[in-house]
Design an enzyme around this catalytic site. Structure first.
Site, PDB file in Angstrom:
ATOM      1  N   TRP A   1      59.724  13.576  25.733  1.00  0.00           N
ATOM      2  CA  TRP A   1      60.935  13.046  26.375  1.00  0.00           C
ATOM      3  C   TRP A   1      60.579  12.090  27.510  1.00  0.00           C
ATOM      4  O   TRP A   1      61.236  12.086  28.551  1.00  0.00           O
ATOM      5  CB  TRP A   1      61.832  14.177  26.910  1.00  0.00           C
ATOM      6  CG  TRP A   1      61.894  15.395  26.059  1.00  0.00           C
ATOM      7  CD1 TRP A   1      61.519  16.652  26.396  1.00  0.00           C
ATOM      8  CD2 TRP A   1      62.357  15.479  24.699  1.00  0.00           C
ATOM      9  NE1 TRP A   1      61.707  17.519  25.352  1.00  0.00           N
ATOM     10  CE2 TRP A   1      62.226  16.822  24.286  1.00  0.00           C
ATOM     11  CE3 TRP A   1      62.860  14.544  23.791  1.00  0.00           C
ATOM     12  CZ2 TRP A   1      62.590  17.262  23.020  1.00  0.00           C
ATOM     13  CZ3 TRP A   1      63.212  14.994  22.531  1.00  0.00           C
ATOM     14  CH2 TRP A   1      63.071  16.329  22.164  1.00  0.00           C
ATOM     15  N   ILE A   2      59.540  11.289  27.309  1.00  0.00           N
ATOM     16  CA  ILE A   2      59.083  10.376  28.357  1.00  0.00           C
ATOM     17  C   ILE A   2      59.715   8.999  28.155  1.00  0.00           C
ATOM     18  O   ILE A   2      59.458   8.321  27.149  1.00  0.00           O
ATOM     19  CB  ILE A   2      57.542  10.262  28.360  1.00  0.00           C
ATOM     20  CG1 ILE A   2      56.897  11.655  28.432  1.00  0.00           C
ATOM     21  CG2 ILE A   2      57.088   9.370  29.507  1.00  0.00           C
ATOM     22  CD1 ILE A   2      57.338  12.489  29.612  1.00  0.00           C
ATOM     23  N   GLN A  22     104.088  10.213  33.202  1.00  0.00           N
ATOM     24  CA  GLN A  22     103.519  10.970  34.318  1.00  0.00           C
ATOM     25  C   GLN A  22     102.197  11.629  33.947  1.00  0.00           C
ATOM     26  O   GLN A  22     101.248  11.664  34.753  1.00  0.00           O
ATOM     27  CB  GLN A  22     104.507  12.026  34.800  1.00  0.00           C
ATOM     28  CG  GLN A  22     104.045  12.741  36.067  1.00  0.00           C
ATOM     29  CD  GLN A  22     105.035  13.795  36.520  1.00  0.00           C
ATOM     30  OE1 GLN A  22     105.204  14.817  35.841  1.00  0.00           O
ATOM     31  NE2 GLN A  22     105.709  13.558  37.636  1.00  0.00           N
ATOM     32  N   PHE A  56      57.071   7.635  33.920  1.00  0.00           N
ATOM     33  CA  PHE A  56      56.912   8.883  34.670  1.00  0.00           C
ATOM     34  C   PHE A  56      56.775  10.000  33.651  1.00  0.00           C
ATOM     35  O   PHE A  56      57.735  10.335  32.945  1.00  0.00           O
ATOM     36  CB  PHE A  56      58.156   9.070  35.545  1.00  0.00           C
ATOM     37  CG  PHE A  56      58.125  10.238  36.491  1.00  0.00           C
ATOM     38  CD1 PHE A  56      57.467  10.149  37.707  1.00  0.00           C
ATOM     39  CD2 PHE A  56      58.814  11.411  36.190  1.00  0.00           C
ATOM     40  CE1 PHE A  56      57.485  11.209  38.605  1.00  0.00           C
ATOM     41  CE2 PHE A  56      58.838  12.475  37.078  1.00  0.00           C
ATOM     42  CZ  PHE A  56      58.165  12.372  38.293  1.00  0.00           C
ATOM     43  N   ALA A  57      55.581  10.574  33.532  1.00  0.00           N
ATOM     44  CA  ALA A  57      55.287  11.534  32.465  1.00  0.00           C
ATOM     45  C   ALA A  57      55.152  12.939  33.040  1.00  0.00           C
ATOM     46  O   ALA A  57      54.052  13.392  33.391  1.00  0.00           O
ATOM     47  CB  ALA A  57      54.024  11.130  31.713  1.00  0.00           C
ATOM     48  N   SER A 103      62.759  21.493  31.754  1.00  0.00           N
ATOM     49  CA  SER A 103      63.436  21.844  33.004  1.00  0.00           C
ATOM     50  C   SER A 103      62.514  22.631  33.944  1.00  0.00           C
ATOM     51  O   SER A 103      62.600  22.489  35.156  1.00  0.00           O
ATOM     52  CB  SER A 103      64.686  22.660  32.702  1.00  0.00           C
ATOM     53  OG  SER A 103      65.639  21.889  31.997  1.00  0.00           O
ATOM     54  N   GLU A 134      65.693  14.315  34.631  1.00  0.00           N
ATOM     55  CA  GLU A 134      65.376  14.501  36.052  1.00  0.00           C
ATOM     56  C   GLU A 134      65.961  15.799  36.600  1.00  0.00           C
ATOM     57  O   GLU A 134      66.384  15.880  37.742  1.00  0.00           O
ATOM     58  CB  GLU A 134      65.830  13.291  36.882  1.00  0.00           C
ATOM     59  CG  GLU A 134      65.039  12.036  36.537  1.00  0.00           C
ATOM     60  CD  GLU A 134      65.346  10.865  37.436  1.00  0.00           C
ATOM     61  OE1 GLU A 134      65.552  11.077  38.648  1.00  0.00           O
ATOM     62  OE2 GLU A 134      65.378   9.726  36.932  1.00  0.00           O
ATOM     63  N   GLY A 135      65.983  16.794  35.744  1.00  0.00           N
ATOM     64  CA  GLY A 135      66.506  18.106  36.106  1.00  0.00           C
ATOM     65  C   GLY A 135      67.919  18.276  35.599  1.00  0.00           C
ATOM     66  O   GLY A 135      68.852  17.619  36.068  1.00  0.00           O
TER      67      GLY A 135
END
Length: 385
Positions: free
Chosen positions: A158-159, A278, A115-116, A124, A363-364
């Site tokens: 960044w693919i 604890q 997915f490019a 972004s 992916e965002g």
């Protein structure tokens, strides 16, 4: 399916997936070379029928697969997810010829998809992409059948699976200055003239690279969906996969939590077990609380997607945001409670610590998800007035 619980067959399937990941997929993952496509692993995912389910199941099943595989073998999870991300636009928007050529090979693991979308200056802010699809005269040398209608010129960065994929879903600008409205999606085989790529040395072990387009020819037959409507293709794909990124994160968080439960239950310290302190017990409880909250939001978003709800973009963004931020927190706390042993190469938590960072960006990024959530909230308010 109820959004907040799994029925017995689903629970049994998840247990089966965890076992398959540990017994059949992890050994193949360990033989792979970091930073490169592990074709043997992808082929095994195909043999197990998991890649086929990318095209026959809904968002809930996708999340179940990604969470279960991530728990036992993050490499297998990522290999499956990248096949789905790269090929979903073909499945959802491709022509019969495109689907017939590529989807069976993706499903059996013999073709690698990618997915490019991201670019050096448009990661972004995907609507600002600059890869140009310029109309031009056809060149009879090494052209696709029918000649070129456009030539792609520019870079992608960044693919995932680049530069080793067999085909790319590429988003390019067909109308300058039109923002998101001037983008078209293309299916570009890796052997097109002018398309080259370089791998990047990244923290994550799966392959990530750059792509360079030097007047790469594409035709009308390569378009996915409609000309100038490719941004919808991209966002539709992300709306499906963002909740499942959350499922990936939940799988990692659960693995870190379970490792921490085992460690603190048996580790002797300060005259007793760590779990008897604890401060430790409360920290483990917080890790479990956040993991379960993230899981519920992931499956609520996936159910909304499968039911065709109107608020899927908001739910998908919320699920990805909460789950990835939660996983980062849980894995970090797990490392803290394990101490130095968790930082040794080969330790489960050392592996998860490297894997868990990237999902907050791809992916965002988390900041993008917050922007989507706010936009959707204000749009809903305005529509109600």
């Amino acid at each position: 399916m109820p959004a907040f619980s799994l029925d017995p067959p689903q629970s049994a399937w998840c247990a089966e997936l965890r076992a398959l990941a540990a017994e059949r997929l992890r050994p193949l993952a360990e033989k792979g070379e970091p930073g490169h496509v592990n074709r043997a692993l992808v082929a095994e995912l195909g043999q197990l029928g998991l890649l086929e389910r990318l095209f026959t199941s809904g968002a809930v099943d996708l999340c179940l697969m990604r969470e279960s595989l991530a728990y036992a073998c993050t490499e297998a999870e990522t290999a499956l997810a990248l096949q789905g991300l790269g090929a979903h636009p073909v499945h959802a928007h491709g022509t019969p010829a495109q689907r017939e050529r590529w989807l069976p090979r993706v499903a059996d693991g013999t073709a690698i998809a990618a997915f490019a979308l991201s670019e050096p200056a448009a990661g972004s802010d995907a609507a600002a992409l600059e890869l140009r699809a310029e109309a031009g005269a056809s060149d009879p040398v090494a052209e696709p059948e029918g000649g070129a209608r456009w030539r792609l010129t520019g870079e992608k960065c960044w693919i995932s699976n680049a530069p080793e994929a067999d085909f790319y879903t590429v988003f390019a600008r067909t109308t300058p200055g039109a923002g998101a409205r001037g983008v078209t999606a293309f299916l570009v085989p890796a052997d097109r003239p002018g398309l080259t790529g370089t791998g990047l040395d990244m923290l994550s072990p799966h392959p990530i690279g750059t792509l360079s387009f030097d007047a790469v020819p594409v035709t009308a037959d390569d378009v996915l969906g409609e000309v100038d409507r490719g941004f919808r293709v991209a966002m539709g794909t992300l709306n499906l996969f963002r909740p499942s990124v959350g499922a990936f994160a939940v799988g990692m968080a659960q693995a870190a939590l379970d490792a921490t439960l085992a460690h603190t239950a048996q580790r002797e310290a300060f005259g007793g077990k760590l779990k008897d302190l604890q401060s430790v017990a409360h920290q483990v409880a917080e890790m479990a609380l956040r993991t379960e909250a993230a899981r519920l939001m992931v499956y609520a978003a996936a159910t909304a997607y499968d039911e065709g709800a109107a608020d899927v973009p908001k739910r998908a963004a919320m699920a990805k945001l909460l789950a990835t931020e939660t996983a980062q927190y849980v894995v970090d706390q797990a490392v803290q409670l394990h101490g130095a042993r968790a930082l040794r190469r080969g330790h489960l938590l050392e592996h998860l610590y490297r894997e868990v960072r990237a999902p907050r960006i791809y992916e965002g990024a988390s900041e993008v998800q917050r922007g989507i959530i706010a936009k959707e909230l204000y749009a809903t308010r305005e529509a109600a007035q």
